[in-house]
Design a protein around this motif. Structure first.
Motif, PDB file in Angstrom:
ATOM      1  N   ILE A 229       0.826  -1.220   0.000  1.00  0.00           N
ATOM      2  CA  ILE A 229       0.000   0.000   0.000  1.00  0.00           C
ATOM      3  C   ILE A 229       0.855   1.264   0.000  1.00  0.00           C
ATOM      4  O   ILE A 229       0.320   2.375  -0.029  1.00  0.00           O
ATOM      5  N   GLY A 230       2.159   1.106   0.024  1.00  0.00           N
ATOM      6  CA  GLY A 230       3.033   2.282  -0.009  1.00  0.00           C
ATOM      7  C   GLY A 230       4.483   1.865  -0.111  1.00  0.00           C
ATOM      8  O   GLY A 230       4.868   0.775   0.340  1.00  0.00           O
ATOM      9  N   ALA A 231       5.291   2.726  -0.732  1.00  0.00           N
ATOM     10  CA  ALA A 231       6.712   2.443  -0.871  1.00  0.00           C
ATOM     11  C   ALA A 231       7.475   3.726  -1.151  1.00  0.00           C
ATOM     12  O   ALA A 231       6.934   4.681  -1.721  1.00  0.00           O
ATOM     13  N   LEU A 232       8.716   3.734  -0.742  1.00  0.00           N
ATOM     14  CA  LEU A 232       9.676   4.781  -1.110  1.00  0.00           C
ATOM     15  C   LEU A 232      11.067   4.219  -0.881  1.00  0.00           C
ATOM     16  O   LEU A 232      11.240   3.190  -0.229  1.00  0.00           O
ATOM     17  N   ALA A 233      12.057   4.902  -1.439  1.00  0.00           N
ATOM     18  CA  ALA A 233      13.434   4.417  -1.338  1.00  0.00           C
ATOM     19  C   ALA A 233      14.345   5.521  -0.850  1.00  0.00           C
ATOM     20  O   ALA A 233      14.086   6.710  -1.066  1.00  0.00           O
ATOM     21  N   GLY A 234      15.425   5.133  -0.213  1.00  0.00           N
ATOM     22  CA  GLY A 234      16.496   6.052   0.147  1.00  0.00           C
ATOM     23  C   GLY A 234      17.672   5.816  -0.782  1.00  0.00           C
ATOM     24  O   GLY A 234      18.320   4.771  -0.726  1.00  0.00           O
ATOM     25  N   TRP A 235      17.928   6.783  -1.663  1.00  0.00           N
ATOM     26  CA  TRP A 235      18.909   6.597  -2.742  1.00  0.00           C
ATOM     27  C   TRP A 235      20.122   7.472  -2.481  1.00  0.00           C
ATOM     28  O   TRP A 235      20.042   8.702  -2.520  1.00  0.00           O
ATOM     29  N   VAL A 286       8.564   7.599  -4.726  1.00  0.00           N
ATOM     30  CA  VAL A 286       7.473   7.668  -3.747  1.00  0.00           C
ATOM     31  C   VAL A 286       6.175   7.218  -4.408  1.00  0.00           C
ATOM     32  O   VAL A 286       5.782   7.717  -5.461  1.00  0.00           O
ATOM     33  N   ALA A 287       5.503   6.255  -3.791  1.00  0.00           N
ATOM     34  CA  ALA A 287       4.223   5.755  -4.294  1.00  0.00           C
ATOM     35  C   ALA A 287       3.361   5.356  -3.105  1.00  0.00           C
ATOM     36  O   ALA A 287       3.736   4.464  -2.331  1.00  0.00           O
ATOM     37  N   ILE A 288       2.216   6.017  -2.944  1.00  0.00           N
ATOM     38  CA  ILE A 288       1.340   5.801  -1.793  1.00  0.00           C
ATOM     39  C   ILE A 288      -0.090   5.588  -2.285  1.00  0.00           C
ATOM     40  O   ILE A 288      -0.665   6.484  -2.919  1.00  0.00           O
ATOM     41  N   ALA A 289      -0.657   4.436  -2.003  1.00  0.00           N
ATOM     42  CA  ALA A 289      -2.029   4.142  -2.433  1.00  0.00           C
ATOM     43  C   ALA A 289      -3.005   5.115  -1.788  1.00  0.00           C
ATOM     44  O   ALA A 289      -2.917   5.400  -0.586  1.00  0.00           O
ATOM     45  N   HIS A 313      23.133  13.413   6.586  1.00  0.00           N
ATOM     46  CA  HIS A 313      22.771  14.629   7.317  1.00  0.00           C
ATOM     47  C   HIS A 313      21.431  15.187   6.857  1.00  0.00           C
ATOM     48  O   HIS A 313      20.702  15.793   7.645  1.00  0.00           O
ATOM     49  N   TYR A 314      21.140  14.995   5.574  1.00  0.00           N
ATOM     50  CA  TYR A 314      19.886  15.499   4.997  1.00  0.00           C
ATOM     51  C   TYR A 314      19.316  14.448   4.049  1.00  0.00           C
ATOM     52  O   TYR A 314      20.062  13.648   3.476  1.00  0.00           O
ATOM     53  N   MET A 315      18.001  14.474   3.896  1.00  0.00           N
ATOM     54  CA  MET A 315      17.386  13.710   2.807  1.00  0.00           C
ATOM     55  C   MET A 315      16.438  14.646   2.063  1.00  0.00           C
ATOM     56  O   MET A 315      15.753  15.475   2.656  1.00  0.00           O
ATOM     57  N   VAL A 316      16.454  14.524   0.732  1.00  0.00           N
ATOM     58  CA  VAL A 316      15.732  15.435  -0.151  1.00  0.00           C
ATOM     59  C   VAL A 316      14.550  14.701  -0.771  1.00  0.00           C
ATOM     60  O   VAL A 316      14.721  13.645  -1.384  1.00  0.00           O
ATOM     61  N   CYS A 317      13.379  15.273  -0.613  1.00  0.00           N
ATOM     62  CA  CYS A 317      12.166  14.714  -1.208  1.00  0.00           C
ATOM     63  C   CYS A 317      11.535  15.793  -2.090  1.00  0.00           C
ATOM     64  O   CYS A 317      11.535  16.972  -1.720  1.00  0.00           O
ATOM     65  N   ALA A 318      11.009  15.409  -3.246  1.00  0.00           N
ATOM     66  CA  ALA A 318      10.369  16.357  -4.156  1.00  0.00           C
ATOM     67  C   ALA A 318       8.877  16.084  -4.230  1.00  0.00           C
ATOM     68  O   ALA A 318       8.465  14.995  -4.630  1.00  0.00           O
ATOM     69  N   LEU A 319       8.085  17.081  -3.846  1.00  0.00           N
ATOM     70  CA  LEU A 319       6.634  16.985  -3.961  1.00  0.00           C
ATOM     71  C   LEU A 319       6.086  18.302  -4.494  1.00  0.00           C
ATOM     72  O   LEU A 319       6.494  19.384  -4.064  1.00  0.00           O
ATOM     73  N   HIS A 320       5.137  18.188  -5.398  1.00  0.00           N
ATOM     74  CA  HIS A 320       4.523  19.360  -6.012  1.00  0.00           C
ATOM     75  C   HIS A 320       3.669  20.109  -5.003  1.00  0.00           C
ATOM     76  O   HIS A 320       3.167  19.533  -4.026  1.00  0.00           O
ATOM     77  N   GLU A 321       3.477  21.406  -5.245  1.00  0.00           N
ATOM     78  CA  GLU A 321       2.703  22.240  -4.321  1.00  0.00           C
ATOM     79  C   GLU A 321       1.267  21.752  -4.156  1.00  0.00           C
ATOM     80  O   GLU A 321       0.627  22.035  -3.126  1.00  0.00           O
ATOM     81  N   ILE A 360       7.672  14.789  -9.797  1.00  0.00           N
ATOM     82  CA  ILE A 360       9.007  14.862 -10.378  1.00  0.00           C
ATOM     83  C   ILE A 360       9.960  14.101  -9.462  1.00  0.00           C
ATOM     84  O   ILE A 360       9.979  14.331  -8.237  1.00  0.00           O
ATOM     85  N   GLU A 361      10.719  13.187 -10.030  1.00  0.00           N
ATOM     86  CA  GLU A 361      11.612  12.362  -9.225  1.00  0.00           C
ATOM     87  C   GLU A 361      12.812  13.170  -8.729  1.00  0.00           C
ATOM     88  O   GLU A 361      13.640  13.628  -9.526  1.00  0.00           O
ATOM     89  N   ALA A 362      12.895  13.348  -7.414  1.00  0.00           N
ATOM     90  CA  ALA A 362      13.975  14.152  -6.839  1.00  0.00           C
ATOM     91  C   ALA A 362      15.344  13.607  -7.203  1.00  0.00           C
ATOM     92  O   ALA A 362      16.278  14.375  -7.478  1.00  0.00           O
ATOM     93  N   ALA A 363      15.478  12.290  -7.231  1.00  0.00           N
ATOM     94  CA  ALA A 363      16.781  11.680  -7.462  1.00  0.00           C
ATOM     95  C   ALA A 363      17.242  11.773  -8.905  1.00  0.00           C
ATOM     96  O   ALA A 363      18.389  11.439  -9.200  1.00  0.00           O
TER      97      ALA A 363
END
Length: 365
Positions: A229-235, A286-289, A313-321, A360-363
């Motif tokens: 029902i949901g997934a994401l990765a740390g790249w 990022v994919a969330i049902a 130290h940081y992780m970057v995620c991209a999500l539209h407004e 948009i894929e942040a990676a």
């Protein structure tokens, strides 16, 4: 006026392309350079299934005047999988930054498009990069139309204080293991089809050019009754692509030493010194049902805990407004960042996107 010749870049240009990136600064409150060490072409495979890298060369001196890329990738537009273009890595040396060079560069791009047309192109201009916005997105004569598609937030989430795991009744969250690949990528692509411009990936891309450096164990997967029902990765892409801080501008010039001094008490990661790389990674694929914020929240927390232990130290995620998941990112201390999303019309025959929320894929930026 210098005469610039545009042509496809080859492996023989790799060192010159990387040198241009090292000293070509992207403006903003925290100015950065985006680097591709040790190989520009090896890193460019992440940005598209087919990477077309072009160079502009001063015909008199032979100097490299600029570069840019047209990256072709399978993605979802209006719910249908198709190949689209991503325009990125546009860099022009200061001595050649004028309207004539830019117009000639886009004339070259139009010719390439005419020979191999694509139904749609996307591009992202970083927040604060006023010269690029003025030169590219100001509807100037002779330039292709840049059609605004909203703002993409890419906050640098601080991995500071330890945080407790979040649990959801009836939901398990585990790292991916061998054997998960087929079901995982079926799920990701099904969810990406609900988003505009979201990339399509296959399980075979793991370990190959587009997902180089990413493994099944880098995914966090949420399941309910055995169903994903949901997934994401740390790249982590430090072996291929890096972000170096070039300058701190405005308030950041005096905030940085105060902020770094406070890190001894807050446990927040220090801001990098000028000239050094950020220790960061990407929240990717990022994919969330049903856009379930609780599931996204629990997955993001699981990734936070795992990557904090691994030294990010940081992780970057991209999500539209307009993404309904965006408020979850605001629950973490972060350094604000982002960019203006555009589609670029190189002819009159492209696809008109509907009102789906872009992803948009942040990676792959």
């Amino acid at each position: 006026m210098a005469k610039i010749r545009f042509a496809a870049a080859t492996a023989a240009d790799d060192a010159a392309l990387r040198a241009l990136l090292r000293h070509n600064v992207m403006a903003g409150p925290i100015a950065v350079t985006f680097r591709r060490e040790p190989s520009y072409f090896l890193a460019s495979g992440i940005q598209g299934e087919r990477a077309e890298v072009y160079k502009g060369v001063d015909v008199h001196s032979g100097a490299l005047a600029g570069l840019g890329g047209r990256f072709v990738l399978p993605a979802y537009v209006n719910g249908q999988r198709t190949n689209i273009g991503y325009l990125a890595d546009l860099r022009i040396e200061p001595a050649y930054r004028n309207g004539i060079t830019l117009h000639r560069a886009f004339d070259f791009l139009r010719a390439r498009h005419a020979a191999d047309p694509l139904p749609l192109y996307t591009t992202l201009i970083l927040q604060g990069n006023r010269p690029a916005l003025a030169a590219l997105a100001a509807d100037r004569g002779g330039m292709p139309p840049y059609l605004a598609q909203g703002f993409v937030h890419t906050p640098l989430i601080r991995l500071g204080w330890p945080k407790k795991a979040l649990t959801l009744a009836g939901v398990s969250i585990t790292a991916g293991v061998a054997g998960d690949e087929a079901a995982l990528f079926d799920f990701i692509n099904r969810e990406h089809a609900r988003r505009q411009y979201a990339p399509h990936y296959d399980a075979a891309d793991l370990g190959a050019a587009r997902l180089r450096g990413l493994s099944i164990g880098d995914f966090m997967i949420a399941r309910q009754n055995g169903r994903i029902i949901g997934a994401l990765a740390g790249w982590d892409q430090h072996a291929l692509r890096q972000i170096h801080v070039a300058h701190y501008h405005g308030a950041w010039r005096w905030l940085k030493p105060l902020y770094n001094a406070s890190c001894a008490f807050t446990r927040w990661p220090r801001l990098p010194e000028v000239g050094t790389a950020m220790r960061h990674g990407y929240v990717a694929l990022v994919a969330i049902a049903d856009d379930n914020a609780a599931v996204f929240r629990a997955l993001l927390r699981a990734l936070y805990r795992a990557r904090r232990r691994s030294g990010w130290h940081y992780m970057v995620c991209a999500l539209h407004e307009r993404d309904p998941l965006l408020p979850v990112l605001a629950e973490y201390p972060s350094v604000a960042a982002g960019g203006h999303l555009f589609t670029v019309a190189l002819d009159q025959h492209g696809i008109t996107p509907d009102e789906r929320v872009p992803y948009i894929e942040a990676a792959a930026l």
